[in-house]
Enzyme design. Structure first.
Site, mmCIF file in Angstrom:
data_model
loop_
_atom_site.group_PDB
_atom_site.id
_atom_site.type_symbol
_atom_site.label_atom_id
_atom_site.label_comp_id
_atom_site.label_asym_id
_atom_site.label_seq_id
_atom_site.Cartn_x
_atom_site.Cartn_y
_atom_site.Cartn_z
ATOM 1 N N ARG A 66 36.923 54.200 37.473
ATOM 2 C CA ARG A 66 37.073 52.743 37.418
ATOM 3 C C ARG A 66 38.547 52.439 37.674
ATOM 4 O O ARG A 66 39.360 53.344 37.791
ATOM 5 C CB ARG A 66 36.525 52.139 36.115
ATOM 6 C CG ARG A 66 36.545 52.977 34.906
ATOM 7 C CD ARG A 66 37.917 53.336 34.406
ATOM 8 N NE ARG A 66 38.766 52.155 34.279
ATOM 9 C CZ ARG A 66 40.081 52.164 34.242
ATOM 10 N NH1 ARG A 66 40.756 53.294 34.379
ATOM 11 N NH2 ARG A 66 40.779 51.068 34.099
ATOM 12 N N GLY A 67 38.865 51.130 37.750
ATOM 13 C CA GLY A 67 40.227 50.744 38.120
ATOM 14 C C GLY A 67 40.243 50.463 39.619
ATOM 15 O O GLY A 67 39.807 51.306 40.415
ATOM 16 N N ALA A 68 40.728 49.275 39.981
ATOM 17 C CA ALA A 68 40.563 48.812 41.364
ATOM 18 C C ALA A 68 41.093 49.788 42.435
ATOM 19 O O ALA A 68 40.348 50.162 43.356
ATOM 20 C CB ALA A 68 41.193 47.429 41.513
ATOM 21 N N ARG A 108 30.733 47.603 43.008
ATOM 22 C CA ARG A 108 31.346 46.700 42.010
ATOM 23 C C ARG A 108 31.966 45.528 42.766
ATOM 24 O O ARG A 108 32.768 45.747 43.678
ATOM 25 C CB ARG A 108 32.392 47.439 41.171
ATOM 26 C CG ARG A 108 31.772 48.493 40.263
ATOM 27 C CD ARG A 108 32.734 48.965 39.200
ATOM 28 N NE ARG A 108 32.957 47.974 38.166
ATOM 29 C CZ ARG A 108 33.919 48.096 37.241
ATOM 30 N NH1 ARG A 108 34.737 49.128 37.252
ATOM 31 N NH2 ARG A 108 34.071 47.168 36.312
ATOM 32 N N GLN A 215 38.877 50.824 27.425
ATOM 33 C CA GLN A 215 39.820 51.472 28.360
ATOM 34 C C GLN A 215 41.202 51.658 27.727
ATOM 35 O O GLN A 215 41.922 52.597 28.071
ATOM 36 C CB GLN A 215 39.968 50.640 29.645
ATOM 37 C CG GLN A 215 38.763 50.643 30.569
ATOM 38 C CD GLN A 215 37.855 49.460 30.317
ATOM 39 O OE1 GLN A 215 37.777 48.937 29.209
ATOM 40 N NE2 GLN A 215 37.121 49.037 31.337
ATOM 41 N N ASP A 256 42.485 43.307 39.554
ATOM 42 C CA ASP A 256 41.384 43.718 40.442
ATOM 43 C C ASP A 256 41.341 42.897 41.712
ATOM 44 O O ASP A 256 40.785 43.330 42.727
ATOM 45 C CB ASP A 256 40.045 43.607 39.723
ATOM 46 C CG ASP A 256 39.873 44.784 38.793
ATOM 47 O OD1 ASP A 256 40.540 44.789 37.747
ATOM 48 O OD2 ASP A 256 39.135 45.714 39.150
ATOM 49 N N ASN A 266 41.585 40.060 36.302
ATOM 50 C CA ASN A 266 41.771 41.368 35.653
ATOM 51 C C ASN A 266 40.771 41.476 34.505
ATOM 52 O O ASN A 266 40.004 40.533 34.234
ATOM 53 C CB ASN A 266 43.215 41.521 35.160
ATOM 54 C CG ASN A 266 43.537 42.958 34.766
ATOM 55 O OD1 ASN A 266 43.215 43.895 35.514
ATOM 56 N ND2 ASN A 266 44.136 43.164 33.614
ATOM 57 N N LYS A 267 40.781 42.601 33.842
ATOM 58 C CA LYS A 267 39.815 42.898 32.772
ATOM 59 C C LYS A 267 39.661 41.734 31.794
ATOM 60 O O LYS A 267 40.648 41.107 31.406
ATOM 61 C CB LYS A 267 40.295 44.165 32.045
ATOM 62 C CG LYS A 267 39.457 44.647 30.899
ATOM 63 C CD LYS A 267 38.003 44.815 31.232
ATOM 64 C CE LYS A 267 37.729 45.638 32.471
ATOM 65 N NZ LYS A 267 36.335 45.504 32.971
HETATM 66 O O1 MRU Z 1 36.267 47.679 34.624
HETATM 67 P P1 MRU Z 1 37.476 48.478 35.014
HETATM 68 O O2 MRU Z 1 37.861 49.504 34.010
HETATM 69 O O3 MRU Z 1 37.359 49.011 36.409
HETATM 70 O O4 MRU Z 1 38.648 47.405 35.038
HETATM 71 C C1 MRU Z 1 39.918 47.825 35.415
HETATM 72 C C2 MRU Z 1 40.950 46.796 35.246
HETATM 73 O O5 MRU Z 1 40.680 45.670 34.896
HETATM 74 C C3 MRU Z 1 42.344 47.178 35.623
HETATM 75 O O6 MRU Z 1 43.271 46.471 34.870
HETATM 76 C C4 MRU Z 1 42.558 46.858 37.115
HETATM 77 O O7 MRU Z 1 41.578 47.473 37.887
HETATM 78 C C5 MRU Z 1 43.881 47.248 37.585
HETATM 79 S S1 MRU Z 1 43.978 48.994 37.777
HETATM 80 C C6 MRU Z 1 45.448 49.473 38.387
#
Ligand code: MRU
Length: 367
Positions: A66-68, A108, A215, A256, A266-267
């Protein structure tokens, strides 16, 4: 998921992440992807061996990775596996690759880096028309590795720019995980913290635990602690208290998707932190590679917000904490309006003030 093998240490000789661990790497032979199963952290560090693009998409959907930026890189590597699966002629190859791209894109919806990486690969397909089977794989693998390498370089560049704004001795609040695990390596928000440390500054991190996927407590705490960076976890609801006590100097988060006007997705929970930072007159910084900026998306209202399953909120471990018949809502991301964002650090430069003009000024600049 039915991968053939799990490995306890990263089975790649020179990981592009530049660390002893990595969210994702392509095997030297271009026939397998190694993905750290982040659902197992911090209890277990283990890598899944993945041999098909379908399994890469599933890994992204199921949060193995996960993470963009990291899922963008995984998608590029997934395209390598799709190329390897197609021995057909040029027409067949183009069709297979487009299908693979669509599958990955749908995995996603909020992280724009996913579609960006797929578009990078699909955009080169016309150049493969005359190539044979092995050559096509080589070309896609080279591009995918370049995307990975550039992401690490981008993290380091934005980290350096961001670190200039972090004061020596600061306590920094971060939300979710925007670290090495969420990128090709080094991290965006955590890259700023790493770079501040490398510049000789003392930094203490407060990591929001980040309900419901944890996370912060599982991943951010894991990677900072591993690097010897001072970190404490707080529950999401504690942030207001710590702001009110004057204990937080800056906020740094990842993103994201950033709209053309500088609105930041973002999250879920990030927007509350931005409101608190404004209320307490503390800077709210965002760090992201320029591939996270979606110039086609005019404002945050146009960003698709992924809705995930109710049970991811109500079930902890084996037990459902909600009374039978009660469902939970779970938008996985929220949007922070640009006027709450103090600056955006990218590898191309800093957006400050954060508005459409500032974002567009970097659009024409190379990283
Ligand atoms: O649902 P996730 O864990 O993929 O969400 C990730 C985030 O919100 C991060 O903050 C974002 O992707 C930036 S990662 C460098």
């Amino acid at each position: 998921m039915d991968e053939l093998r799990m490995a306890r240490t990263l089975p790649v000789e020179v990981p592009i992440s530049g660390a002893s661990y990595s969210a994702v790497e392509l095997a030297d032979e271009n026939d397998r992807v190694w993905m750290m199963d982040q659902r197992l952290l911090p209890w277990q560090e283990a890598y899944r061996e993945i041999r098909t693009v379908e399994r890469v998409a599933e890994g992204i959907r199921q949060m193995v990775i996960r993470g963009a930026p990291a899922i963008g890189i995984a998608a590029a590597y997934g395209m390598v596996l799709a190329a390897a699966a197609c021995r057909g002629d040029a027409g067949d190859y183009e069709r297979v690759m487009k299908q693979a791209g669509d599958l990955l894109r749908q995995a996603r919806p909020t992280a724009v880096n996913l579609g960006w990486a797929v578009d990078m690969v699909v955009g080169t397909l016309s150049q493969h028309a005359d190539l044979g089977y092995e050559e096509r794989i080589r070309v896609v693998a080279e591009l995918a590795r370049r995307i990975h390498e550039q992401d690490v370089a981008a993290c380091k560049a934005m980290g350096k720019l961001g670190a200039e704004r972090i004061r020596d001795g600061a306590t920094v609040l971060t939300h979710c995980n925007a670290g090495a695990l969420a990128t090709g390596g080094y991290g965006t928000a955590l890259g700023v913290i790493r770079a501040a440390r490398e510049a000789g500054k003392a930094v203490h991190v407060l990591a929001d635990e980040t309900r419901p996927y944890w996370q912060g407590v599982r991943l951010t705490a894991w990677e900072l602690h591993r690097d010897g960076i001072s970190v404490e976890v707080i529950t999401d609801g504690m942030a207001a208290h710590h702001f009110s006590q004057g204990e937080i100097d800056h906020v740094v988060v990842g993103s994201d998707r950033i709209a053309r006007n500088g609105d930041v997705a973002n999250k879920i929970g990030t927007y509350s932190v931005a409101c608190l930072a404004r209320m307490h007159d503390r800077p709210f910084f965002v760090a992201a590679p320029f591939s996270t900026v979606d110039l086609v998306c005019p404002t945050g209202r146009d960003i698709p917000i992924e809705q995930r399953e109710s049970r991811e909120v109500t079930v902890i471990g084996e037990r459902d904490y909600a009374p039978i018949g009660v469902m939970a809502r779970y938008p996985a991301f929220d949007v922070t309006p640009h006027d709450l964002v103090s600056a955006i650090f990218t590898e191309r430069g800093v957006v400050d003030p954060v508005d459409e003009r500032g974002v567009m000024a970097l659009a024409g600049r190379m990283g």
